[in-house]
Design an enzyme around this catalytic site. Sequence first.
Site, PDB file in Angstrom:
ATOM      1  N   ASP A 483     -10.011  -6.043   7.746  1.00  0.00           N
ATOM      2  CA  ASP A 483      -9.881  -7.180   6.834  1.00  0.00           C
ATOM      3  C   ASP A 483     -10.999  -7.250   5.809  1.00  0.00           C
ATOM      4  O   ASP A 483     -10.888  -7.949   4.810  1.00  0.00           O
ATOM      5  CB  ASP A 483      -9.951  -8.490   7.632  1.00  0.00           C
ATOM      6  CG  ASP A 483      -8.609  -8.904   8.185  1.00  0.00           C
ATOM      7  OD1 ASP A 483      -7.587  -8.573   7.581  1.00  0.00           O
ATOM      8  OD2 ASP A 483      -8.599  -9.566   9.238  1.00  0.00           O
TER       9      ASP A 483
HETATM   10  C1  GLC Z   1     -13.283 -12.492   8.439  1.00  0.00           C
HETATM   11  C2  GLC Z   1     -13.733 -11.786   9.695  1.00  0.00           C
HETATM   12  C3  GLC Z   1     -12.760 -10.750  10.116  1.00  0.00           C
HETATM   13  C4  GLC Z   1     -11.432 -11.393  10.246  1.00  0.00           C
HETATM   14  C5  GLC Z   1     -11.043 -12.101   8.952  1.00  0.00           C
HETATM   15  C6  GLC Z   1      -9.753 -12.817   9.135  1.00  0.00           C
HETATM   16  O1  GLC Z   1     -13.224 -11.609   7.394  1.00  0.00           O
HETATM   17  O2  GLC Z   1     -14.983 -11.169   9.503  1.00  0.00           O
HETATM   18  O3  GLC Z   1     -13.115 -10.184  11.356  1.00  0.00           O
HETATM   19  O4  GLC Z   1     -10.494 -10.424  10.548  1.00  0.00           O
HETATM   20  O5  GLC Z   1     -12.014 -13.023   8.591  1.00  0.00           O
HETATM   21  O6  GLC Z   1      -9.311 -13.448   8.003  1.00  0.00           O
HETATM   22  C1  GLC Z   2     -10.026  -9.261  13.358  1.00  0.00           C
HETATM   23  C2  GLC Z   2      -8.635  -9.571  12.884  1.00  0.00           C
HETATM   24  C3  GLC Z   2      -7.807  -8.318  12.798  1.00  0.00           C
HETATM   25  C4  GLC Z   2      -8.523  -7.275  12.005  1.00  0.00           C
HETATM   26  C5  GLC Z   2      -9.915  -7.031  12.526  1.00  0.00           C
HETATM   27  C6  GLC Z   2     -10.715  -6.102  11.662  1.00  0.00           C
HETATM   28  O1  GLC Z   2      -9.984  -8.834  14.678  1.00  0.00           O
HETATM   29  O2  GLC Z   2      -8.023 -10.491  13.746  1.00  0.00           O
HETATM   30  O3  GLC Z   2      -6.560  -8.587  12.229  1.00  0.00           O
HETATM   31  O4  GLC Z   2      -7.768  -6.100  12.048  1.00  0.00           O
HETATM   32  O5  GLC Z   2     -10.620  -8.256  12.573  1.00  0.00           O
HETATM   33  O6  GLC Z   2     -11.039  -6.672  10.442  1.00  0.00           O
END
Ligand code: GLC
Ligand code: GLC
Length: 807
Positions: A483
């Site tokens: 993300d």
């Molecule tokens: C933030 C977190 C990430 C998560 C995302 C969800 O970027 O660091 O881990 O997946 O929010 O929107």
């Molecule tokens: C968090 C989110 C997941 C994402 C991951 C890496 O675990 O829930 O959707 O893939 O962060 O950013």
Amino acid sequence: MQYGHFDDANREYVITTPHTPYPWINYLGTENFFGLISHTGGGYSFYKDARMRRLTRYRYNNVPTDAGGRCYYINDGGDIWSPSWSPAQTDLDFFEARHGLSYTTITGERGGIRAEMLFLVPLGTNAEIHRIRLTNTTEDQRSFDLFSLAEFNLWNAADDTTNYQRNLNLGEVEVVGSTIYHTTEYRERRNHYAVYGVNADIAGFDSDRESFFGLRGNWTRPEVVANGTSKGSIASGWAPIGSHHLSINLAPGEERDLVFVLGYIENEEDSKWESRGIVNKENATALLATYSTSEAVDRAMTELREYWDALLGQMQVTTADQRIDRLLNVWNPYQCMVTFNMSRSASYFETGLGRGMGFRDSSQDLLGFVHLIPERARERILDVAATQFPDGSAYHQYQPLTKRGNNEVGTGFNDDPLWLIEGTAAYVVETGDLSILDEDVPFDNDIDDSAPLLEHLRRSYQHVLDHRGPHGLPLIGRADWNDCLNLNAFSTTPGESFQTTEHKEGGTAESVFIAGLFVHSANLYAQLLDATGMASEAHEVRAQAAKMSHVVLEHGWDGEWFLRAYDAYGNAVGSSKNEEGQIFIESNGICSMAGIGAETGHTRQAADSVKSLLDTDHGIVLHQPAFTRFHVELGEISTYPPGYKENGSIFCHTNPWMMITEAMLGNGEQAFAYWSKIAPTFREDISDLHRTEPYVYAQTIAGRDAPRHGEAKNSWLTGTAAWNWVAITQYILGVRPEIEGLRIDPQLPRALEAIDVVRRCRGAQYRIHIDNSDTDAATVRVDGEPIEGSVIPYARAGAVVDVTVTT
Ligand code: GLC
Ligand code: GLC
């Protein structure tokens, strides 16, 4: 250092001190009513939705940590203590918390009074039961006072902590007998209230927080508890609570059970009132009557145990190592079920306020619970698919109450659609139920625009083909699995979301990860097409997958490993030519799992590069070197200090991809070594460093660049649970459902000489004995007869199949 131990026979983790390195929690509830409970009784309860229907208040990020929750105080002649240590925080002569499957017991003893508390949500019940068993362990008659306290949340948890100009004027209660009814907003649009009762006469009560604590009071010595007498306060605005006062007299050795019930009651619109201003209490009375005895609680516990027996019976493993068995037989499937119920909503790291159900997250979680609850997995797939758009893209999240896509986060995470294929394929191989592919599912929840699920998968697949960049690799959009790899965001405004901001509209950044996932899921999709008699389309899909593999090898290979992406300028991300972020785990894992370059040796080389550059004592980090400065062209990934979260932590979700890769390459030794670094039961003896619960996986463990290398955060709600389950059971133990049959292809470390597995699949039971003691060629025998290869055709429902495997 440890703070407790596993009780394997009872399927419990026993915590022997209140002073764990972090609150260690458990979940109550299996259907609609849930509670989070820490080993000192902290946490809160909610009905269905942690944001919109929260019953009790919890303060995140608070000092002291984990104050409040399920509060019980004893005033024994001026000596004030809590059986769960908190909130009074008085030292106890004995303390023990046992987290079991959907229940927790906490026992505290002081000055000859023992209080054993059992917390559970009975099956089919929208209430939490708190049973307190009080025992006088002395030779003397004892008299003391017991006070309860539940602090009510005014339902909408976000509003509850922000909108004080309104909500400090709303609070209402009714008190009748031993029961406190929290009725805030019931007079207007709510048809639900909370109830907190006890099956005994009370000496007094309070329902106004300030009266209970005193305006400048504190958790350890509330005014009412210290005075030893309740005030009979009736909340009117401000902060409604429920507190009972019971005078207890116990003869020497006497034991007495009290059953407290904290429940959620809903009434029909036309039967909300008993009379003007008096709420209809019929449902509440029935609930309290059901749990008016200790025997009823015992029965509820028995039912709960049977529920878990049935679920966990789907797969049981016996090895010579308890750390493996307890994780696979109890805790990993348990955590998978919690992710089914919670998605990413409520934990001690997720506040229950944001993040609905993720399209990507839910599809992956499914891999871990599909064998436990196939019917509910089926429903989940259809819910997720209904938030897909007609062009194959998808809402990134949807809200659990409405099941509607979440507009705030929107779409544009270009890996999302493919996970639907992965989840659906997992369901089909587990159950054999191809009929799901014919289910009519709307796009964007529009019932006028629907198509069979198979068409949804087709559009998922096609969406990637329709969105390719300059190198022929898939466009990344806002982000892929990571993300925080936001290659089109270019955000420079503090506070702006990296996920929803896109300053490079039409950006051409490409993802090698999505390419790998495309090849992986296209192969699954092709299998589904074959199974439904669409061989020519399957052929075409495989041809596209092969083409994508070529593109990856041509433009996505750095020389010794797979690149991660191309940024919006067309520069490689995850290349040895970069200063930071030279190699990433995600693309190496997924491309290898997809078999890209397996024959040409690329996969082996990628796995070796990961091993030499990313492996640490605590697991495999996401990338190296971690980013030490902000890269506007890479986004959120470079905002975290090095070693945390997406900037080079051990993001445990991804480690199984390397375990699977190593197992596919025949290196069970390495696969298992990776697993044992992050598996919580293997980390139990470094709990002081690890800090989160030794019975569940955490999302991240601080990477080697972080000062706190080895420290875990964000336990419980993570795709780590599902993927590790897949890696260890399907690839290392090698018991893997496939379209044609159950494959048994163990890739084990030498140290594990013999393993027994009982696996139920499609109604049959497979009793598998794996003999890993010699190194001869692998053989699989079914009911004594050797078979060709390692796939056992599915037996009829009810059959028991004996399998022996030598490796
Ligand atoms: C933030 C977190 C990430 C998560 C995302 C969800 O970027 O660091 O881990 O997946 O929010 O929107
Ligand atoms: C968090 C989110 C997941 C994402 C991951 C890496 O675990 O829930 O959707 O893939 O962060 O950013």
